[in-house]
Design a protein around this motif. Structure first.
Motif, PDB file in Angstrom:
ATOM      1  N   GLU A 156       0.869  -1.365  -0.252  1.00 51.52           N
ATOM      2  CA  GLU A 156       0.059   0.009   0.038  1.00 51.52           C
ATOM      3  C   GLU A 156       1.136   1.298   0.029  1.00 51.52           C
ATOM      4  O   GLU A 156       0.392   2.337  -0.702  1.00 51.52           O
ATOM      5  CB  GLU A 156      -0.916   0.011   1.177  1.00 51.52           C
ATOM      6  CG  GLU A 156      -2.158  -1.005   0.999  1.00 51.52           C
ATOM      7  CD  GLU A 156      -1.747  -2.390   1.667  1.00 51.52           C
ATOM      8  OE1 GLU A 156      -0.544  -2.354   1.880  1.00 51.52           O
ATOM      9  OE2 GLU A 156      -2.318  -3.084   1.902  1.00 51.52           O
ATOM     10  N   GLU A 157       2.030   1.288   0.643  1.00 56.23           N
ATOM     11  CA  GLU A 157       2.903   2.513   0.814  1.00 56.23           C
ATOM     12  C   GLU A 157       4.274   2.446   0.078  1.00 56.23           C
ATOM     13  O   GLU A 157       4.811   3.292  -0.178  1.00 56.23           O
ATOM     14  CB  GLU A 157       3.162   2.725   2.450  1.00 56.23           C
ATOM     15  CG  GLU A 157       1.607   3.002   3.004  1.00 56.23           C
ATOM     16  CD  GLU A 157       2.005   3.463   4.433  1.00 56.23           C
ATOM     17  OE1 GLU A 157       3.075   2.949   4.989  1.00 56.23           O
ATOM     18  OE2 GLU A 157       0.882   3.972   5.217  1.00 56.23           O
ATOM     19  N   ASN A 158       4.706   1.143   0.054  1.00 59.83           N
ATOM     20  CA  ASN A 158       6.106   0.903  -0.332  1.00 59.83           C
ATOM     21  C   ASN A 158       6.391   0.374  -1.594  1.00 59.83           C
ATOM     22  O   ASN A 158       5.522  -0.301  -2.411  1.00 59.83           O
ATOM     23  CB  ASN A 158       6.906   0.215   0.756  1.00 59.83           C
ATOM     24  CG  ASN A 158       6.509   0.679   2.190  1.00 59.83           C
ATOM     25  OD1 ASN A 158       7.031   1.536   2.634  1.00 59.83           O
ATOM     26  ND2 ASN A 158       5.869   0.128   3.130  1.00 59.83           N
ATOM     27  N   GLY A 159       7.521   0.616  -2.271  1.00 54.56           N
ATOM     28  CA  GLY A 159       7.823   0.187  -3.416  1.00 54.56           C
ATOM     29  C   GLY A 159       7.863   1.029  -4.660  1.00 54.56           C
ATOM     30  O   GLY A 159       7.889   0.694  -5.694  1.00 54.56           O
ATOM     31  N   TYR A 160       7.253   2.262  -4.310  1.00 56.59           N
ATOM     32  CA  TYR A 160       6.872   3.135  -5.414  1.00 56.59           C
ATOM     33  C   TYR A 160       7.855   4.436  -5.638  1.00 56.59           C
ATOM     34  O   TYR A 160       8.486   4.822  -4.562  1.00 56.59           O
ATOM     35  CB  TYR A 160       5.584   3.653  -5.051  1.00 56.59           C
ATOM     36  CG  TYR A 160       4.185   2.743  -5.074  1.00 56.59           C
ATOM     37  CD1 TYR A 160       3.576   2.502  -6.278  1.00 56.59           C
ATOM     38  CD2 TYR A 160       3.966   2.085  -3.807  1.00 56.59           C
ATOM     39  CE1 TYR A 160       2.490   1.490  -6.248  1.00 56.59           C
ATOM     40  CE2 TYR A 160       2.997   1.053  -4.000  1.00 56.59           C
ATOM     41  CZ  TYR A 160       2.204   0.819  -4.994  1.00 56.59           C
ATOM     42  OH  TYR A 160       1.375   0.031  -5.173  1.00 56.59           O
ATOM     43  N   LEU A 161       7.930   4.794  -6.619  1.00 50.64           N
ATOM     44  CA  LEU A 161       8.857   6.089  -7.120  1.00 50.64           C
ATOM     45  C   LEU A 161       7.823   6.910  -8.105  1.00 50.64           C
ATOM     46  O   LEU A 161       7.594   6.545  -8.741  1.00 50.64           O
ATOM     47  CB  LEU A 161      10.128   5.781  -7.513  1.00 50.64           C
ATOM     48  CG  LEU A 161      10.928   6.896  -7.895  1.00 50.64           C
ATOM     49  CD1 LEU A 161      11.397   7.637  -6.341  1.00 50.64           C
ATOM     50  CD2 LEU A 161      12.429   6.590  -8.603  1.00 50.64           C
ATOM     51  N   ASN A 162       7.679   8.174  -7.130  1.00 52.32           N
ATOM     52  CA  ASN A 162       6.674   9.019  -8.222  1.00 52.32           C
ATOM     53  C   ASN A 162       5.451   8.344  -8.906  1.00 52.32           C
ATOM     54  O   ASN A 162       5.152   8.581  -9.960  1.00 52.32           O
ATOM     55  CB  ASN A 162       7.524   9.463  -9.407  1.00 52.32           C
ATOM     56  CG  ASN A 162       8.662  10.413  -9.101  1.00 52.32           C
ATOM     57  OD1 ASN A 162       8.890  10.995  -8.064  1.00 52.32           O
ATOM     58  ND2 ASN A 162       9.938  10.315  -9.795  1.00 52.32           N
ATOM     59  N   GLY A 163       4.997   7.469  -8.011  1.00 54.72           N
ATOM     60  CA  GLY A 163       3.727   6.998  -8.236  1.00 54.72           C
ATOM     61  C   GLY A 163       3.655   5.804  -9.152  1.00 54.72           C
ATOM     62  O   GLY A 163       2.861   4.938  -9.369  1.00 54.72           O
ATOM     63  N   GLN A 164       5.154   5.186  -9.560  1.00 49.95           N
ATOM     64  CA  GLN A 164       5.248   4.161 -10.272  1.00 49.95           C
ATOM     65  C   GLN A 164       5.935   3.059  -9.398  1.00 49.95           C
ATOM     66  O   GLN A 164       6.776   3.432  -8.737  1.00 49.95           O
ATOM     67  CB  GLN A 164       6.165   4.430 -11.344  1.00 49.95           C
ATOM     68  CG  GLN A 164       6.650   3.282 -12.180  1.00 49.95           C
ATOM     69  CD  GLN A 164       7.315   3.405 -13.249  1.00 49.95           C
ATOM     70  OE1 GLN A 164       7.950   4.496 -13.302  1.00 49.95           O
ATOM     71  NE2 GLN A 164       7.721   2.371 -14.098  1.00 49.95           N
ATOM     72  N   CYS A 165       5.106   1.852  -9.663  1.00 52.63           N
ATOM     73  CA  CYS A 165       5.781   0.650  -8.743  1.00 52.63           C
ATOM     74  C   CYS A 165       6.839   0.168  -9.412  1.00 52.63           C
ATOM     75  O   CYS A 165       6.929  -0.331 -10.287  1.00 52.63           O
ATOM     76  CB  CYS A 165       4.569  -0.398  -8.571  1.00 52.63           C
ATOM     77  SG  CYS A 165       5.132  -2.001  -7.907  1.00 52.63           S
ATOM     78  N   LEU A 166       8.152   0.349  -8.566  1.00 58.05           N
ATOM     79  CA  LEU A 166       9.278  -0.255  -9.149  1.00 58.05           C
ATOM     80  C   LEU A 166       9.616  -1.352  -8.652  1.00 58.05           C
ATOM     81  O   LEU A 166      10.348  -2.216  -9.200  1.00 58.05           O
ATOM     82  CB  LEU A 166      10.273   0.956  -8.779  1.00 58.05           C
ATOM     83  CG  LEU A 166      10.361   2.237  -9.457  1.00 58.05           C
ATOM     84  CD1 LEU A 166      11.712   3.138  -9.324  1.00 58.05           C
ATOM     85  CD2 LEU A 166      10.299   2.173 -10.818  1.00 58.05           C
ATOM     86  N   GLY A 167       9.051  -1.872  -7.446  1.00 52.16           N
ATOM     87  CA  GLY A 167       9.362  -3.027  -6.384  1.00 52.16           C
ATOM     88  C   GLY A 167       9.290  -4.212  -7.457  1.00 52.16           C
ATOM     89  O   GLY A 167       9.979  -5.101  -7.464  1.00 52.16           O
ATOM     90  N   GLU A 168       7.890  -4.222  -8.123  1.00 54.76           N
ATOM     91  CA  GLU A 168       7.708  -5.483  -8.806  1.00 54.76           C
ATOM     92  C   GLU A 168       8.518  -5.857 -10.059  1.00 54.76           C
ATOM     93  O   GLU A 168       8.559  -7.064 -10.582  1.00 54.76           O
ATOM     94  CB  GLU A 168       6.316  -5.535  -9.284  1.00 54.76           C
ATOM     95  CG  GLU A 168       5.379  -5.582  -7.860  1.00 54.76           C
ATOM     96  CD  GLU A 168       3.968  -5.521  -8.432  1.00 54.76           C
ATOM     97  OE1 GLU A 168       3.629  -5.297  -9.688  1.00 54.76           O
ATOM     98  OE2 GLU A 168       3.080  -5.702  -7.624  1.00 54.76           O
ATOM     99  N   SER A 169       9.475  -4.845 -10.258  1.00 58.29           N
ATOM    100  CA  SER A 169      10.215  -4.993 -11.685  1.00 58.29           C
ATOM    101  C   SER A 169      11.826  -4.592 -11.168  1.00 58.29           C
ATOM    102  O   SER A 169      12.531  -4.817 -12.159  1.00 58.29           O
ATOM    103  CB  SER A 169       9.790  -3.776 -12.651  1.00 58.29           C
ATOM    104  OG  SER A 169       9.913  -2.605 -12.422  1.00 58.29           O
TER     105      SER A 169
END
Length: 205
Positions: free
Chosen positions: A86-99
């Motif tokens: 819900e809060e983590n893994g994002y940068l500027n609204g983009q989910c980077l964690g999953e990639s």
């Protein structure tokens, strides 16, 4: 640094972490008993082995400098794919964690200790568990390999880094950064103000 509850029990991420734990046979280990007030003297050979292991932990951490941060990333085998909650893994609204294949702060700590100890020290992938799994170390007794923990009122034990010696820390800070070295970390106001103590892991019983 991304906000994080003490146990990081986000339902989506925790499911992935549990699945990974089943595959690898990993899991949280019980907290160590509090240190006795009058601990027996440690033989010099044991102290030498502990110091050597600590230096090896710091060397493994140094070798990870430049690896990307991935929320939830890192295990006993090294960098791994992260995820977003819900809060983590994002940068500027983009989910980077999953990639992103990399480490988060506790993933880096557990990998460095597992790799350097050849599997004799196995930490959970939670800062809170790592803090209570390890023996306390006074600031003036810090040695390479020790774990440095950081806390805020709104985020208890939200971060951990590996002490590299000479006042430096190696850590994975937040999404969008790389594993990096911070010199004179406890003289930096931001980190000094959040320092919650140091811990030294020991062999898993």
């Amino acid at each position: 640094m991304e906000p994080q509850p003490p146990f990081r029990k986000q339902s989506f991420g925790l499911g992935r972490r549990r699945a990974l734990g089943l595959v690898l046979g990993a899991g949280l280990v019980p907290a160590l008993a509090p240190a006795a007030s009058a601990a027996p003297a440690v033989p010099s050979a044991a102290r030498t082995r502990a110091a050597t292991l600590g230096h090896q932990v710091a060397e493994v951490a140094t070798a990870q400098i430049g690896v990307p941060y991935a929320w939830g990333g890192g295990d006993r085998l090294g960098p791994s794919l992260g995820f977003c909650d819900e809060e983590n893994g994002y940068l500027n609204g983009q989910c980077l964690g999953e990639s992103t294949v990399g480490f988060d702060c506790s993933g880096l700590a557990l990998y460095c200790w597992y790799r350097a100890s050849r599997g004799t020290v196995e930490l959970g992938h939670y800062t809170f568990a790592q803090f209570h799994r390890s023996a306390p170390v006074e600031r003036d007794a810090l040695a390479p390999g020790d774990l440095l923990f950081f806390s805020r009122p709104d985020a208890p034990l939200h971060h951990v880094g590996v002490y590299a010696g000479d006042g430096a820390m190696i850590h994975a800070e937040h999404t969008g950064t790389l594993v990096a070295r911070v010199d004179d970390v406890l003289d930096v106001p931001r980190w000094a103000g959040e320092f919650a103590g140091a811990r030294r892991p020991g062999p898993t019983s």
